[in-house]
Write a protein that holds these residues in place. Structure first.
Motif, PDB file in Angstrom:
ATOM      1  N   THR A 171       0.664  -1.361   0.182  1.00  0.00           N
ATOM      2  CA  THR A 171       0.262   0.248  -0.019  1.00  0.00           C
ATOM      3  C   THR A 171       0.653   1.782  -0.361  1.00  0.00           C
ATOM      4  OG1 THR A 171       0.116   0.448   2.451  1.00  0.00           O
ATOM      5  CG2 THR A 171      -1.739  -1.211   1.284  1.00  0.00           C
TER       6      THR A 171
ATOM      7  N   GLY B  50       2.725   3.859  -4.942  1.00  0.00           N
ATOM      8  CA  GLY B  50       2.004   4.453  -5.467  1.00  0.00           C
ATOM      9  C   GLY B  50       1.521   2.763  -6.749  1.00  0.00           C
ATOM     10  N   ARG B  51       0.629   3.372  -7.888  1.00  0.00           N
ATOM     11  CA  ARG B  51      -0.221   2.343  -8.695  1.00  0.00           C
ATOM     12  C   ARG B  51       0.883   2.680  -9.727  1.00  0.00           C
ATOM     13  NH1 ARG B  51      -6.249   0.923 -10.712  1.00  0.00           N
ATOM     14  NH2 ARG B  51      -5.265  -0.473 -12.349  1.00  0.00           N
ATOM     15  N   THR B  52       1.578   4.304 -10.200  1.00  0.00           N
ATOM     16  CA  THR B  52       1.950   4.004 -11.146  1.00  0.00           C
ATOM     17  C   THR B  52       3.214   3.642 -10.931  1.00  0.00           C
ATOM     18  OG1 THR B  52       1.169   6.087 -11.587  1.00  0.00           O
ATOM     19  CG2 THR B  52       2.998   5.681 -12.779  1.00  0.00           C
TER      20      THR B  52
END
Length: 432
Positions: free
Chosen positions: A134, A137-139
């Motif tokens: 978590t 970041g997704r990027t």
């Protein structure tokens, strides 16, 4: 069967699918390293899968050991590496397998498909394992997964493509070098054959020219010497005349021999003329005048000297008649005139040798586009003594070679009247 190494320069006989013993050592070492790596990673896999650790280790050993057969079944090795990617094992197996596929003779579409599959599997496993974090970041997770997937698949494929192309280039160059070596060997053999043929032709040419130049005068000398012996006591005046003729003939023969030897001993041909041509020029040169320079065909005998040639045979006691038909429209090439002269000269020499006392007719005909000559003798006079002249059997052969060499026609053989006839026709442009 595929191979990633050069099969040239083997250290020993092939072992199974390996071309060299060194390849065996390399693949076994890589297989052992991959097996150890996969066995170590199999411990974590066993814990995650909830199976005994021994099972995970044995599974890792079996998976890693497949790298040993990478040269024999490179596609299968890559598929095994892709299959165990979700278990996070087989790093060395995947990298070396992709390199082997790219550098081998596997079709490029299969290589591209396997590379895409490996890239997708690595990206998916990396993304799934890092997406639960978590804090990232997704990027970042996406970029990290793409970077790891590309880093583990693209470099070995590019390196394999480069090594494979380089090996194929080296094999092509080696084949071309071997082909050139074979061609050079064939050219050397042909050059040696041509050189041997040239040497044979040169020896034949020299023998023919020496025979034509010297044999006629020596034959006349023998005839005059026989006449001198017969009349020495009865007719001293005629004997002295015959002795003078023998002396003249001998001096002319010696002069021509000196010219021949001078050309044969010359280190450099005049004006870079080939040796064969220089020898031929000197050998035929000066036989009419007695002291030709031998520098060109123009110095040799010509048709204008046939009357003098026939006169020498008359002086030697031969009943010879010369008949000329027509007139030359223009001067013939030097080679044509010399060949015609030599044919008549050799035919008269044969008459002295083989037809003593026979009547001889020499015919010369100037026609449109050609010149013809014929020497015909009648049957031998039984009262005439044989001169005892030796015969080498090469006179007719030499005449035929000369005439055919200029594109002419040569015929010889016995006549119905019991004599012998020699005929030749030469194109007037043969020497042009």
């Amino acid at each position: 069967m595929t191979s990633t190494g050069d099969v040239e320069g083997r250290a020993g006989p092939p072992v199974w699918w390996w071309g060299r013993r060194r390849d065996v050592v390399v693949d076994v070492a890589l297989g052992a390293a991959s097996a150890v790596e996969c066995a170590w990673e199999g411990v974590s896999f066993a814990h995650e899968a909830g199976v005994p650790t021994a099972v995970g280790v044995l599974f890792g050993l079996a998976v890693g050991a497949t790298l040993v057969v990478r040269r024999r079944w490179p596609v299968a090795v890559v598929l095994v590496g892709i299959a165990v990617t979700p278990a996070v094992m087989g790093f060395l197996l995947g990298v070396v397998g992709l390199y082997t596929v790219a550098s081998s003779e596997v079709p490029r579409r299969i290589t591209a498909t396997l590379t895409s599959m490996a890239l997708a599997a690595t990206f998916a496993v990396m993304y799934l394992r890092t997406s639960g974090d978590t804090e990232a970041g997704r990027t970042f997770v996406l970029m990290l997964s793409v970077f790891v997937a590309v880093a583990l698949t693209v470099p070995p494929v590019l390196l394999g493509l480069y090594i494979g192309a380089r090996r194929r280039l080296m094999e092509s160059l080696q084949e071309r070098a071997d082909s050139l070596e074979r061609e050079l060997s064939l050219l050397a053999d042909r050059a040696e054959e041509r050189a041997e043929w040239a040497r044979t032709e040169e020896r034949t040419r020299i023998a023919r020219e020496m025979h034509d130049v010297v044999a006629h005068r020596v034959s006349l000398m023998v005839v005059h010497a026989a006449a001198l012996e017969a009349v020495a006591a009865k007719d001293p005046v005629r004997a002295a005349k015959n002795a003078a003729l023998v002396g003249d003939m001998g001096r002319q023969a010696l002069t021509e021999l000196r010219e021949m030897l001078g050309v044969l001993r010359r280190e450099e041909p005049v004006r870079a003329v080939p040796v064969a041509a220089a020898v031929s020029v000197a050998l035929v040169g000066g036989s009419g005048s007695g002291s030709g320079s031998g520098s060109g065909f123009e110095d040799g005998p010509s048709l204008g000297e046939l009357e003098a040639l026939v006169g020498q045979s008359r002086v030697a006691g031969m009943a010879v008649e010369m008949v000329v038909h027509g007139e030359a429209a223009a001067a013939y090439a030097a080679e044509v005139e010399q060949t015609a002269y030599r044919v008549v000269q050799e035919a008269l020499t044969n008459c002295h040798k083989h037809a003593p006392g026979a009547r001889v007719v020499v015919r010369l005909a100037h026609r449109e586009g050609e010149v013809a000559m014929q020497v015909e003798n009648g049957p031998c006079d039984g009262s005439a003594a044989e001169p005892g002249l030796p015969s080498g059997g090469n006179g007719l052969v030499g005449m035929r070679e000369r005439v055919l060499g200029l594109g002419g026609v040569f015929v010889s053989g016995p006549t119905d009247a019991g004599g012998f006839k020699v005929s030749a026709v030469l194109p007037v442009g043969a020497g042009g």
